[in-house]
Design a protein around this motif. Structure first.
Motif, PDB file in Angstrom:
ATOM      1  N   TYR A 190       6.892 -14.869  18.657  1.00 52.48           N
ATOM      2  CA  TYR A 190       5.747 -14.504  17.815  1.00 52.48           C
ATOM      3  C   TYR A 190       4.604 -13.995  18.691  1.00 52.48           C
ATOM      4  O   TYR A 190       4.059 -12.913  18.449  1.00 52.48           O
ATOM      5  N   VAL A 199       3.892 -10.147  17.380  1.00 47.90           N
ATOM      6  CA  VAL A 199       2.928  -9.910  16.294  1.00 47.90           C
ATOM      7  C   VAL A 199       1.535  -9.544  16.795  1.00 47.90           C
ATOM      8  O   VAL A 199       0.972  -8.538  16.342  1.00 47.90           O
ATOM      9  N   PRO A 200       0.940 -10.287  17.731  1.00 50.05           N
ATOM     10  CA  PRO A 200      -0.392  -9.857  18.199  1.00 50.05           C
ATOM     11  C   PRO A 200      -0.381  -8.470  18.844  1.00 50.05           C
ATOM     12  O   PRO A 200      -1.344  -7.714  18.708  1.00 50.05           O
ATOM     13  N   LYS A 219      -0.191  -5.961  16.004  1.00 51.21           N
ATOM     14  CA  LYS A 219      -1.478  -5.902  15.301  1.00 51.21           C
ATOM     15  C   LYS A 219      -2.505  -5.098  16.099  1.00 51.21           C
ATOM     16  O   LYS A 219      -3.222  -4.264  15.539  1.00 51.21           O
ATOM     17  N   GLN A 220      -2.576  -5.341  17.397  1.00 53.25           N
ATOM     18  CA  GLN A 220      -3.523  -4.606  18.243  1.00 53.25           C
ATOM     19  C   GLN A 220      -3.240  -3.114  18.210  1.00 53.25           C
ATOM     20  O   GLN A 220      -4.137  -2.296  17.985  1.00 53.25           O
ATOM     21  N   LYS A 259       7.312  -3.270  11.691  1.00 54.11           N
ATOM     22  CA  LYS A 259       7.763  -4.111  10.580  1.00 54.11           C
ATOM     23  C   LYS A 259       9.200  -4.577  10.774  1.00 54.11           C
ATOM     24  O   LYS A 259       9.534  -5.734  10.500  1.00 54.11           O
ATOM     25  N   SER A 319       9.484  -7.265  13.700  1.00 52.55           N
ATOM     26  CA  SER A 319       8.882  -8.531  13.247  1.00 52.55           C
ATOM     27  C   SER A 319       9.769  -9.220  12.222  1.00 52.55           C
ATOM     28  O   SER A 319      10.013 -10.432  12.317  1.00 52.55           O
ATOM     29  N   LEU A 364       0.528  -3.383   8.856  1.00 52.15           N
ATOM     30  CA  LEU A 364      -0.308  -4.423   9.461  1.00 52.15           C
ATOM     31  C   LEU A 364      -0.375  -5.653   8.559  1.00 52.15           C
ATOM     32  O   LEU A 364      -0.260  -6.790   9.037  1.00 52.15           O
ATOM     33  N   ALA A 365      -0.526  -5.452   7.267  1.00 57.26           N
ATOM     34  CA  ALA A 365      -0.567  -6.578   6.325  1.00 57.26           C
ATOM     35  C   ALA A 365       0.755  -7.331   6.320  1.00 57.26           C
ATOM     36  O   ALA A 365       0.780  -8.570   6.313  1.00 57.26           O
ATOM     37  N   SER A 408       1.197  -9.255   9.633  1.00 52.68           N
ATOM     38  CA  SER A 408       0.247 -10.372   9.645  1.00 52.68           C
ATOM     39  C   SER A 408       0.651 -11.499   8.706  1.00 52.68           C
ATOM     40  O   SER A 408       0.232 -12.639   8.889  1.00 52.68           O
ATOM     41  N   SER A 409       1.447 -11.186   7.702  1.00 52.20           N
ATOM     42  CA  SER A 409       1.819 -12.191   6.705  1.00 52.20           C
ATOM     43  C   SER A 409       2.969 -13.096   7.141  1.00 52.20           C
ATOM     44  O   SER A 409       3.225 -14.120   6.511  1.00 52.20           O
ATOM     45  N   GLU A 429       4.796 -15.901   8.914  1.00 52.35           N
ATOM     46  CA  GLU A 429       4.419 -17.179   9.517  1.00 52.35           C
ATOM     47  C   GLU A 429       5.024 -17.314  10.919  1.00 52.35           C
ATOM     48  O   GLU A 429       6.212 -17.052  11.098  1.00 52.35           O
TER      49      GLU A 429
END
Length: 169
Positions: A6, A10-11, A14-15, A65, A68, A97-98, A101-102, A104
């Protein structure tokens, strides 16, 4: 000390998705300020045998996507590749991005050894462990398409720099 899948994915997504969104906004502003038809930039490519800018953004989104989702063992959302404007590409990046970010963080646990199979049953089938998939395939692919997007825009005169590429850290 180890790093979780993760934290390694994910970070980062996102960046870079944030910077991709900002780069697209700057490109649209550049087209407006210079009275350039936005399609000129959206259809630009670095070389004739490479994908155009809009496809580069779509593929970057797909990798963020897809990687992830596969690492978290959730369904990969399907997006139509119909974006034809900067606003539509930015909406796709925002949707990606949403989604990213969703997810877990707990869903990534154990993903290091999970088998990831791409294009199963075809001559192009590839099998990875989750860790190898992220580090040797997913992240390099994602960065290639984000970088190519940046390069296409920069080569077309959009004033971008390293800070634009890196985004908010």
């Amino acid at each position: 000390m180890s790093i979780s899948l993760y934290a390694a994915s994910v970070p980062v997504f996102k960046q870079m998705l944030g910077s991709l969104n900002d780069i697209l906004a700057k490109a649209e502003a550049h087209a407006t300020a210079k009275n350039i038809d936005p399609l000129v930039l959206l259809q630009s490519r670095l070389f004739p045998d490479m994908f155009a800018l809009s496809k580069q953004v779509q593929i970057a989104s797909d990798f963020a996507k897809g990687v992830s989702a596969r690492l978290a063992n959730v369904e990969v959302p399907a997006y139509e590749d119909t974006e034809q404007t900067f606003a539509e590409l930015q909406a796709r990046v925002a949707k990606t991005l949403a989604f990213v970010s969703s997810i877990e963080p707990s869903l990534f646990e154990g993903g290091e050894t999970r088998e990831i199979v791409l294009r199963p049953g075809t001559p192009k089938e590839k099998k990875f462990t989750g860790q190898a998939y992220l580090l040797s395939y997913g992240l390099p692919q994602f960065f290639f398409h984000v970088t190519t997007t940046y390069d296409i825009l920069r080569s077309n005169g959009v004033e971008l720099g390293k800070k634009d590429y890196m985004g908010a850290i």
